[in-house]
Design a protein around this motif. Structure first.
Motif, PDB file in Angstrom:
ATOM      1  N   ALA A  76      12.255  -2.862  -0.358  1.00 35.77           N
ATOM      2  CA  ALA A  76      12.268  -1.409  -0.152  1.00 35.77           C
ATOM      3  C   ALA A  76      10.931  -0.902   0.378  1.00 35.77           C
ATOM      4  CB  ALA A  76      12.612  -0.693  -1.449  1.00 35.77           C
ATOM      5  N   ARG A  77      10.983  -0.154   1.479  1.00 40.49           N
ATOM      6  CA  ARG A  77       9.783   0.454   2.049  1.00 40.49           C
ATOM      7  C   ARG A  77       9.781   1.967   1.883  1.00 40.49           C
ATOM      8  NH1 ARG A  77       8.467  -0.672   7.540  1.00 40.49           N
ATOM      9  NH2 ARG A  77       6.638   0.492   6.935  1.00 40.49           N
ATOM     10  N   PHE A  78      10.969   2.572   1.686  1.00 35.80           N
ATOM     11  CA  PHE A  78      11.078   4.025   1.585  1.00 35.80           C
ATOM     12  C   PHE A  78      11.925   4.400   0.373  1.00 35.80           C
ATOM     13  CE2 PHE A  78      10.748   2.919   6.043  1.00 35.80           C
ATOM     14  CZ  PHE A  78       9.740   3.755   6.500  1.00 35.80           C
ATOM     15  N   HIS A  81      22.889   6.592   7.985  1.00 30.73           N
ATOM     16  CA  HIS A  81      22.929   7.607   6.941  1.00 30.73           C
ATOM     17  C   HIS A  81      21.792   8.588   7.144  1.00 30.73           C
ATOM     18  CE1 HIS A  81      26.053   5.508   4.769  1.00 30.73           C
ATOM     19  NE2 HIS A  81      25.423   4.398   5.086  1.00 30.73           N
ATOM     20  N   HIS A  82      22.138   9.867   7.269  1.00 27.23           N
ATOM     21  CA  HIS A  82      21.135  10.900   7.452  1.00 27.23           C
ATOM     22  C   HIS A  82      20.392  11.142   6.146  1.00 27.23           C
ATOM     23  CE1 HIS A  82      19.183  14.401   9.106  1.00 27.23           C
ATOM     24  NE2 HIS A  82      19.518  15.069   8.005  1.00 27.23           N
ATOM     25  N   ILE A  83      19.081  11.274   6.219  1.00 26.92           N
ATOM     26  CA  ILE A  83      18.300  11.591   5.030  1.00 26.92           C
ATOM     27  C   ILE A  83      17.594  12.925   5.249  1.00 26.92           C
ATOM     28  CG2 ILE A  83      17.999   9.197   4.321  1.00 26.92           C
ATOM     29  CD1 ILE A  83      14.994  10.806   5.504  1.00 26.92           C
ATOM     30  N   ASN A  84      17.397  13.646   4.179  1.00 26.90           N
ATOM     31  CA  ASN A  84      16.723  14.944   4.250  1.00 26.90           C
ATOM     32  C   ASN A  84      15.266  14.862   3.854  1.00 26.90           C
ATOM     33  OD1 ASN A  84      19.128  16.090   4.952  1.00 26.90           O
ATOM     34  ND2 ASN A  84      19.638  16.730   2.870  1.00 26.90           N
ATOM     35  N   ASN A  85      14.923  13.876   3.037  1.00 33.06           N
ATOM     36  CA  ASN A  85      13.590  13.868   2.460  1.00 33.06           C
ATOM     37  C   ASN A  85      13.101  12.442   2.240  1.00 33.06           C
ATOM     38  OD1 ASN A  85      11.278  14.848   1.221  1.00 33.06           O
ATOM     39  ND2 ASN A  85      12.242  14.984  -0.789  1.00 33.06           N
ATOM     40  N   VAL A  86      11.899  12.167   2.668  1.00 34.82           N
ATOM     41  CA  VAL A  86      11.240  10.907   2.327  1.00 34.82           C
ATOM     42  C   VAL A  86      10.383  11.205   1.102  1.00 34.82           C
ATOM     43  CG1 VAL A  86       9.620   9.124   3.039  1.00 34.82           C
ATOM     44  CG2 VAL A  86      11.227  10.067   4.695  1.00 34.82           C
ATOM     45  N   ILE A  87      10.777  10.672  -0.029  1.00 35.42           N
ATOM     46  CA  ILE A  87      10.073  10.917  -1.288  1.00 35.42           C
ATOM     47  C   ILE A  87       8.805  10.082  -1.352  1.00 35.42           C
ATOM     48  CG2 ILE A  87      10.235  10.730  -3.807  1.00 35.42           C
ATOM     49  CD1 ILE A  87      13.317  11.102  -3.391  1.00 35.42           C
ATOM     50  N   ALA A  88       8.919   8.823  -0.937  1.00 38.01           N
ATOM     51  CA  ALA A  88       7.775   7.915  -1.002  1.00 38.01           C
ATOM     52  C   ALA A  88       7.902   6.863   0.087  1.00 38.01           C
ATOM     53  CB  ALA A  88       7.700   7.259  -2.379  1.00 38.01           C
ATOM     54  N   GLU A  97       0.866  -1.163   0.000  1.00 42.75           N
ATOM     55  CA  GLU A  97       0.000   0.000   0.000  1.00 42.75           C
ATOM     56  C   GLU A  97       0.908   1.219   0.000  1.00 42.75           C
ATOM     57  OE1 GLU A  97      -3.324   2.230   2.798  1.00 42.75           O
ATOM     58  OE2 GLU A  97      -2.130   0.601   3.628  1.00 42.75           O
ATOM     59  N   ILE A  98       0.704   2.125  -0.950  1.00 40.03           N
ATOM     60  CA  ILE A  98       1.509   3.341  -1.022  1.00 40.03           C
ATOM     61  C   ILE A  98       0.917   4.333  -0.019  1.00 40.03           C
ATOM     62  CG2 ILE A  98       2.331   5.220  -2.497  1.00 40.03           C
ATOM     63  CD1 ILE A  98       3.383   2.458  -3.350  1.00 40.03           C
ATOM     64  N   THR A  99       1.722   4.768   0.959  1.00 38.99           N
ATOM     65  CA  THR A  99       1.237   5.723   1.959  1.00 38.99           C
ATOM     66  C   THR A  99       1.739   7.128   1.695  1.00 38.99           C
ATOM     67  OG1 THR A  99       3.052   5.120   3.436  1.00 38.99           O
ATOM     68  CG2 THR A  99       0.967   3.964   3.747  1.00 38.99           C
ATOM     69  N   LYS A 100       2.756   7.268   0.855  1.00 35.72           N
ATOM     70  CA  LYS A 100       3.260   8.580   0.435  1.00 35.72           C
ATOM     71  C   LYS A 100       3.869   8.404  -0.938  1.00 35.72           C
ATOM     72  CE  LYS A 100       6.297  12.389   1.623  1.00 35.72           C
ATOM     73  NZ  LYS A 100       7.203  12.971   2.589  1.00 35.72           N
ATOM     74  N   GLY A 101       3.630   9.354  -1.826  1.00 36.51           N
ATOM     75  CA  GLY A 101       4.164   9.251  -3.170  1.00 36.51           C
ATOM     76  C   GLY A 101       3.250   8.419  -4.048  1.00 36.51           C
ATOM     77  N   SER A 102       3.845   7.768  -5.054  1.00 34.51           N
ATOM     78  CA  SER A 102       3.055   6.966  -5.988  1.00 34.51           C
ATOM     79  C   SER A 102       3.803   5.676  -6.335  1.00 34.51           C
ATOM     80  CB  SER A 102       2.783   7.754  -7.267  1.00 34.51           C
ATOM     81  OG  SER A 102       3.976   7.918  -8.003  1.00 34.51           O
ATOM     82  N   GLU A 103       3.115   4.794  -7.029  1.00 30.24           N
ATOM     83  CA  GLU A 103       3.699   3.535  -7.487  1.00 30.24           C
ATOM     84  C   GLU A 103       4.932   3.806  -8.352  1.00 30.24           C
ATOM     85  OE1 GLU A 103       4.023  -0.386  -7.322  1.00 30.24           O
ATOM     86  OE2 GLU A 103       2.213   0.542  -6.519  1.00 30.24           O
ATOM     87  N   LYS A 104       4.889   4.873  -9.128  1.00 35.25           N
ATOM     88  CA  LYS A 104       5.998   5.220 -10.010  1.00 35.25           C
ATOM     89  C   LYS A 104       7.285   5.483  -9.214  1.00 35.25           C
ATOM     90  CE  LYS A 104       7.336   8.118 -13.787  1.00 35.25           C
ATOM     91  NZ  LYS A 104       6.957   8.725 -14.987  1.00 35.25           N
ATOM     92  N   ASP A 105       7.142   5.989  -7.991  1.00 34.80           N
ATOM     93  CA  ASP A 105       8.318   6.257  -7.155  1.00 34.80           C
ATOM     94  C   ASP A 105       9.081   4.976  -6.813  1.00 34.80           C
ATOM     95  OD1 ASP A 105       7.998   9.062  -6.948  1.00 34.80           O
ATOM     96  OD2 ASP A 105       6.450   8.767  -5.425  1.00 34.80           O
ATOM     97  N   PHE A 106       8.413   3.837  -6.911  1.00 32.41           N
ATOM     98  CA  PHE A 106       9.050   2.569  -6.549  1.00 32.41           C
ATOM     99  C   PHE A 106       9.432   1.722  -7.764  1.00 32.41           C
ATOM    100  CE2 PHE A 106       7.092   3.765  -2.557  1.00 32.41           C
ATOM    101  CZ  PHE A 106       8.123   3.493  -1.675  1.00 32.41           C
ATOM    102  N   GLU A 107       9.376   2.297  -8.965  1.00 35.96           N
ATOM    103  CA  GLU A 107       9.816   1.560 -10.151  1.00 35.96           C
ATOM    104  C   GLU A 107      11.298   1.235 -10.013  1.00 35.96           C
ATOM    105  OE1 GLU A 107       8.841   3.782 -13.661  1.00 35.96           O
ATOM    106  OE2 GLU A 107       6.703   3.372 -13.450  1.00 35.96           O
TER     107      GLU A 107
END
Length: 179
Positions: free
Chosen positions: A20-22, A63-70, A4-14
């Motif tokens: 992968a969850r994020f 590893h520090h991340i700045n942004n959760v894209i999806a 289930e995509i909770t943020k972003g879209s299916e395309k973000d996970f191509e």
């Protein structure tokens, strides 16, 4: 696995690995992560970056991340034990009682008494009490049933006794037909 995509879209996970969850980004990389905690990809989590570098559970780094894209979460499918009615959306074997042919079937909807199912390219409806259901059998289950049936035919022919229980005992004891 379904997600289930909770943020972003299916395309973000191509092109994302199955685990992968994020999808994340930082100043240095963009990639896929299996875990995320307090703005970091924690050690012990897999990730792959746009640099093609894999990290795994042995990595001592966070590893520090700045942004959760999806973000996506796994959808767990209900496990059916073969008792009662299968869950809607599941695929199983079904036959008309008492001795119809077992056919692979998908349950589309179930009410208090009626079911709607899909088999052999067509949709059907019927009263759920008119059918028997079982999980789809593995090749091992099919081979076991065929061996028991073969032994049962020999036993019945030679002794006239009830063959199925004896054939099952023989099979479970390790006896097999020699070719």
């Amino acid at each position: 696995m379904k997600y289930e995509i909770t943020k972003g879209s299916e395309k973000d996970f191509e092109g994302a690995p199955e685990w992968a969850r994020f999808r994340t980004s930082s100043y240095f990389f963009e990639g896929f992560s299996e875990g995320l905690r307090w703005g970091y990809i924690p050690s012990g989590c897999n990730f792959v970056s746009n640099h093609g570098v894999w990290r795994n559970a042995e990595s001592p780094f966070q590893h520090h991340i700045n942004n959760v894209i999806a973000e996506r979460r796994p959808i767990t499918e209900p496990v059916w034990d073969g008792e009662d009615l299968p869950p809607v959306g599941s695929t199983f074997d079904m036959r008309l009682k008492p001795n119809g042919l077992w056919l692979e079937t998908k349950l589309i909807a179930a009410g208090q008494e009626q079911i709607i199912y899909f088999r052999e390219g067509m949709e059907f409806a019927g009263h759920k009490n008119n059918y028997e259901f079982r999980p789809i059998r593995s090749p091992e289950d099919v081979a076991k049933d065929e061996a028991i049936e073969s032994m049962a035919e020999i036993i019945e022919y030679r002794t006239g006794c009830s063959p199925k229980p004896l054939a099952r005992w023989l099979y479970e004891a390790g006896y097999r037909k020699m070719e």
